[in-house]
Write a protein that holds these residues in place. Structure first.
Motif, PDB file in Angstrom:
ATOM      1  N   GLY A  67      52.891  27.206 -26.847  1.00 42.30           N
ATOM      2  CA  GLY A  67      52.308  27.920 -25.717  1.00 42.30           C
ATOM      3  C   GLY A  67      51.238  28.870 -26.213  1.00 42.30           C
ATOM      4  N   ALA A  68      50.828  29.798 -25.354  1.00 42.41           N
ATOM      5  CA  ALA A  68      49.849  30.822 -25.733  1.00 42.41           C
ATOM      6  C   ALA A  68      50.056  32.052 -24.864  1.00 42.41           C
ATOM      7  N   ASP A  69      49.664  33.176 -25.418  1.00 42.03           N
ATOM      8  CA  ASP A  69      49.752  34.446 -24.676  1.00 42.03           C
ATOM      9  C   ASP A  69      48.399  34.906 -24.153  1.00 42.03           C
ATOM     10  N   THR A 101      57.597  22.566 -32.118  1.00 41.92           N
ATOM     11  CA  THR A 101      57.166  23.697 -31.284  1.00 41.92           C
ATOM     12  C   THR A 101      57.583  25.006 -31.937  1.00 41.92           C
ATOM     13  N   HIS A 102      56.907  26.066 -31.541  1.00 40.93           N
ATOM     14  CA  HIS A 102      57.133  27.388 -32.137  1.00 40.93           C
ATOM     15  C   HIS A 102      57.465  28.378 -31.034  1.00 40.93           C
ATOM     16  N   CYS A 103      58.378  29.274 -31.307  1.00 39.87           N
ATOM     17  CA  CYS A 103      58.792  30.299 -30.351  1.00 39.87           C
ATOM     18  C   CYS A 103      59.410  29.653 -29.111  1.00 39.87           C
ATOM     19  N   ASN A 104      59.322  30.307 -27.984  1.00 34.29           N
ATOM     20  CA  ASN A 104      59.802  29.699 -26.740  1.00 34.29           C
ATOM     21  C   ASN A 104      58.687  29.709 -25.719  1.00 34.29           C
ATOM     22  N   ALA A 105      58.114  28.527 -25.499  1.00 36.40           N
ATOM     23  CA  ALA A 105      57.161  28.331 -24.404  1.00 36.40           C
ATOM     24  C   ALA A 105      57.835  27.400 -23.408  1.00 36.40           C
ATOM     25  N   GLY A 106      59.106  27.653 -23.189  1.00 39.56           N
ATOM     26  CA  GLY A 106      59.920  26.855 -22.285  1.00 39.56           C
ATOM     27  C   GLY A 106      59.999  27.498 -20.917  1.00 39.56           C
ATOM     28  N   ARG A 155      60.666  37.871 -21.272  1.00 35.12           N
ATOM     29  CA  ARG A 155      59.568  37.752 -22.235  1.00 35.12           C
ATOM     30  C   ARG A 155      58.918  36.399 -22.015  1.00 35.12           C
ATOM     31  N   GLY A 156      57.808  36.149 -22.757  1.00 32.52           N
ATOM     32  CA  GLY A 156      57.039  34.936 -22.500  1.00 32.52           C
ATOM     33  C   GLY A 156      55.968  35.276 -21.471  1.00 32.52           C
ATOM     34  N   ALA A 157      54.742  34.810 -21.742  1.00 37.64           N
ATOM     35  CA  ALA A 157      53.577  35.271 -20.978  1.00 37.64           C
ATOM     36  C   ALA A 157      53.728  35.086 -19.462  1.00 37.64           C
ATOM     37  N   GLY A 158      54.096  33.876 -19.040  1.00 38.55           N
ATOM     38  CA  GLY A 158      54.187  33.607 -17.602  1.00 38.55           C
ATOM     39  C   GLY A 158      55.292  34.402 -16.946  1.00 38.55           C
ATOM     40  N   CYS A 159      56.412  34.524 -17.654  1.00 38.46           N
ATOM     41  CA  CYS A 159      57.564  35.227 -17.090  1.00 38.46           C
ATOM     42  C   CYS A 159      57.279  36.718 -16.939  1.00 38.46           C
ATOM     43  N   GLY A 210      53.509  40.849 -33.913  1.00 36.53           N
ATOM     44  CA  GLY A 210      54.134  39.942 -32.958  1.00 36.53           C
ATOM     45  C   GLY A 210      53.401  38.628 -32.739  1.00 36.53           C
ATOM     46  N   PHE A 211      52.092  38.611 -32.961  1.00 38.24           N
ATOM     47  CA  PHE A 211      51.283  37.445 -32.578  1.00 38.24           C
ATOM     48  C   PHE A 211      50.205  37.201 -33.623  1.00 38.24           C
ATOM     49  N   ASP A 212      49.672  35.989 -33.651  1.00 39.01           N
ATOM     50  CA  ASP A 212      48.459  35.733 -34.420  1.00 39.01           C
ATOM     51  C   ASP A 212      47.539  34.858 -33.579  1.00 39.01           C
ATOM     52  N   ASP A 271      61.569  45.843 -23.448  1.00 36.29           N
ATOM     53  CA  ASP A 271      62.724  45.535 -24.314  1.00 36.29           C
ATOM     54  C   ASP A 271      62.992  44.035 -24.412  1.00 36.29           C
ATOM     55  N   MET A 272      62.179  43.254 -23.730  1.00 38.81           N
ATOM     56  CA  MET A 272      62.248  41.792 -23.790  1.00 38.81           C
ATOM     57  C   MET A 272      63.522  41.213 -23.189  1.00 38.81           C
ATOM     58  N   ALA A 273      64.042  41.866 -22.156  1.00 40.32           N
ATOM     59  CA  ALA A 273      65.056  41.206 -21.318  1.00 40.32           C
ATOM     60  C   ALA A 273      64.379  40.009 -20.653  1.00 40.32           C
ATOM     61  N   GLY A 325      58.208  25.556 -17.945  1.00 40.24           N
ATOM     62  CA  GLY A 325      57.644  25.836 -19.264  1.00 40.24           C
ATOM     63  C   GLY A 325      56.326  25.148 -19.493  1.00 40.24           C
ATOM     64  N   SER A 326      55.540  25.683 -20.447  1.00 38.03           N
ATOM     65  CA  SER A 326      54.236  25.066 -20.756  1.00 38.03           C
ATOM     66  C   SER A 326      54.409  24.032 -21.865  1.00 38.03           C
ATOM     67  N   ALA A 327      54.771  24.469 -23.073  1.00 39.33           N
ATOM     68  CA  ALA A 327      54.955  23.494 -24.162  1.00 39.33           C
ATOM     69  C   ALA A 327      56.102  22.538 -23.866  1.00 39.33           C
ATOM     70  N   ALA A 338      45.915  33.165 -28.881  1.00 41.10           N
ATOM     71  CA  ALA A 338      46.960  34.029 -29.457  1.00 41.10           C
ATOM     72  C   ALA A 338      48.311  33.484 -29.038  1.00 41.10           C
ATOM     73  N   ASN A 339      49.210  33.386 -29.988  1.00 39.65           N
ATOM     74  CA  ASN A 339      50.591  32.997 -29.692  1.00 39.65           C
ATOM     75  C   ASN A 339      51.498  33.659 -30.733  1.00 39.65           C
ATOM     76  N   LYS A 340      52.777  33.451 -30.602  1.00 38.64           N
ATOM     77  CA  LYS A 340      53.780  34.092 -31.478  1.00 38.64           C
ATOM     78  C   LYS A 340      53.388  33.969 -32.947  1.00 38.64           C
ATOM     79  N   ILE A 341      53.616  35.034 -33.684  1.00 37.85           N
ATOM     80  CA  ILE A 341      53.265  35.092 -35.109  1.00 37.85           C
ATOM     81  C   ILE A 341      53.804  33.841 -35.840  1.00 37.85           C
TER      82      ILE A 341
HETATM   83  O1  MRU Z   1      57.216  37.873 -27.747  1.00 36.71           O
HETATM   84  P1  MRU Z   1      57.449  36.796 -26.725  1.00 36.71           P
HETATM   85  O2  MRU Z   1      58.804  36.177 -26.820  1.00 36.71           O
HETATM   86  O3  MRU Z   1      57.108  37.252 -25.331  1.00 36.71           O
HETATM   87  O4  MRU Z   1      56.392  35.708 -27.142  1.00 36.71           O
HETATM   88  C1  MRU Z   1      56.356  34.506 -26.455  1.00 36.71           C
HETATM   89  C2  MRU Z   1      55.442  33.543 -27.039  1.00 36.71           C
HETATM   90  O5  MRU Z   1      54.751  33.768 -28.007  1.00 36.71           O
HETATM   91  C3  MRU Z   1      55.308  32.294 -26.280  1.00 36.71           C
HETATM   92  O6  MRU Z   1      55.031  31.232 -27.142  1.00 36.71           O
HETATM   93  C4  MRU Z   1      54.139  32.566 -25.361  1.00 36.71           C
HETATM   94  O7  MRU Z   1      54.441  33.551 -24.416  1.00 36.71           O
HETATM   95  C5  MRU Z   1      53.571  31.366 -24.793  1.00 36.71           C
HETATM   96  S1  MRU Z   1      54.503  30.584 -23.539  1.00 36.71           S
HETATM   97  C6  MRU Z   1      54.422  31.645 -22.231  1.00 36.71           C
END
Ligand code: MRU
Length: 358
Positions: free
Chosen positions: A236-238, A156-161, A52-56, A324-326, A48-50, A169-171, A247-250
């Motif tokens: 950032g990238a997923d 920057t795009h999305c949240n790579a913070g 989100r973000g690859a590392g988290c 969600g991603f491209d 449910d994305m409480a 954060g990465s970005a 791959a990262n956020k669309i």
């Molecule tokens: O769908 P999200 O919010 O999990 O997507 C996040 C992103 O696309 C971030 O840019 C991505 O995870 C890279 S930074 C960890």
């Protein structure tokens, strides 16, 4: 990072039976912590994305496995709980990477190894982002020296913070490092439809840290680049293949195309947990998550009285597709900023930094 002056990570375990997270669905309207006590609750928080973000989500899943060893009655149970976590989101490889690392650690070290392993995953994620920040800082210092007397404009795009990781954060790692070093920075923050992670999360983070920024509609980046208003792009990238497709956020791919057309450097910042060493063709091989229609048909915000509310913005009669991603092909990426340094987005470039992996 600090929230109202108090240091936080995005996820941690206050005791052996509890995973605590920042509920990112409530930001920026409310800062709220929630507690998870079962693998099912961890899986739901990721889905449910409480968080989100690859590392988290990788770190959260690693902590989820520390709960799994308490729930599992057999090795088969543990495998099923691991599969439940991995199935929550398909694109970010950090999730499966963290769960598989836990399964190996538990197989070799027993259930009691799961919590220290989760702490290690979280610590390494934070340390990798701090190192990405330092490597990226050199890049920003060089670029800023070429544009004296004005801020460096970064898109920057999305949240790579830090919200997308455990910390830093990465970005945003290089951005925070440059800001701390006194380099004048200005960040263009893509809104990032449909969930608006750019405006809701990156904008909030940058405001907390006092980094000058401006939110723009997703489609504004190309126009800004044509007018010399973007010095570089960092996202950032997923999942990044061993040849450097990312791959990262669309919408990231479109920024890379615009950057190439306008001679703007385009960097991807990632820790090594985001590499998928088994893949070589990002466009064909990286699984792209499609999420529910409501993310697109409805928008969340606050009304004039400050109350959180949700509004339908697409008529019920119009079908929607929510990719969600491209994937940005390696040829459009100027470089990868990793915890080991900056390398070209190519098999050779990556191999030089990670000789043991490819
Ligand atoms: O769908 P999200 O919010 O999990 O997507 C996040 C992103 O696309 C971030 O840019 C991505 O995870 C890279 S930074 C960890």
């Amino acid at each position: 990072m600090r929230v109202s002056g108090k240091p936080y990570r995005t996820v941690w375990m206050p005791d052996a039976a509890t995973v605590r997270i920042i509920d990112q669905r409530r930001l920026p309207w409310a800062f709220e912590l929630i507690e998870l006590h079962t693998v099912a609750e961890v899986a739901a928080a990721i889905r449910d994305m409480a968080v989100r973000g690859a590392g988290c989500i990788g770190a959260t899943a690693a902590y989820g496995m520390a709960l799994a060893v308490r729930e599992a009655r057999s090795a088969a149970d543990l495998q099923a709980l691991a599969a439940q976590l991995i199935a929550t989101r398909p694109t970010a490889v950090n999730l499966a990477w963290a769960v598989n690392l836990q399964l190996e650690a538990i197989r070799d070290g027993g259930p009691e190894i799961a919590r220290p392993t989760a702490e290690r995953v979280a610590d390494e994620d934070a340390a990798a982002c701090a190192a990405i920040g330092q490597h990226g800082l050199h890049l920003l210092q060089d670029l800023a020296a070429r544009h004296p007397g004005r801020p460096l404009n970064i898109l920057t795009h999305c949240n790579a913070g830090w919200l997308a990781f455990v910390d830093h954060g990465s970005a945003t790692g290089p951005i925070y490092a440059a800001h701390a070093a006194g380099i004048p920075i200005h960040v263009w923050v893509d809104e990032t439809r449909p969930r608006n992670q750019g405006v809701r999360l990156t904008g909030w983070e940058l405001a907390q840290e006092g980094v000058p920024h401006t939110v723009i509609a997703d489609n504004a980046g190309g126009h800004l680049m044509q007018h010399g208003l973007v010095d570089l792009v960092i996202t950032g990238a997923d999942r990044v293949t061993r040849v450097g497709d990312a791959a990262n956020k669309i919408g990231t791919y479109l920024k890379a195309l615009a950057a190439r057309d306008n001679g703007v450097p385009f960097y991807i910042a990632l820790p090594s947990s985001t590499f998928d060493w088994s893949l070589s063709d990002g466009i064909r091989e990286i699984p792209i998550e499609q999420r529910n229609a409501e993310e697109l048909t409805h928008a969340e915000g606050i009304d004039e009285s400050g109350r959180e509310s949700t509004l339908r913005i697409i008529p019920a009669g119009s079908p929607v597709a929510n990719y969600g991603f491209d994937v940005t092909p390696a040829r459009l990426i100027t470089g990868l900023i990793t915890e080991r340094g900056i390398c070209p987005a190519s098999e050779d470039g990556i191999r030089k930094l990670y000789p043991e992996a490819v």
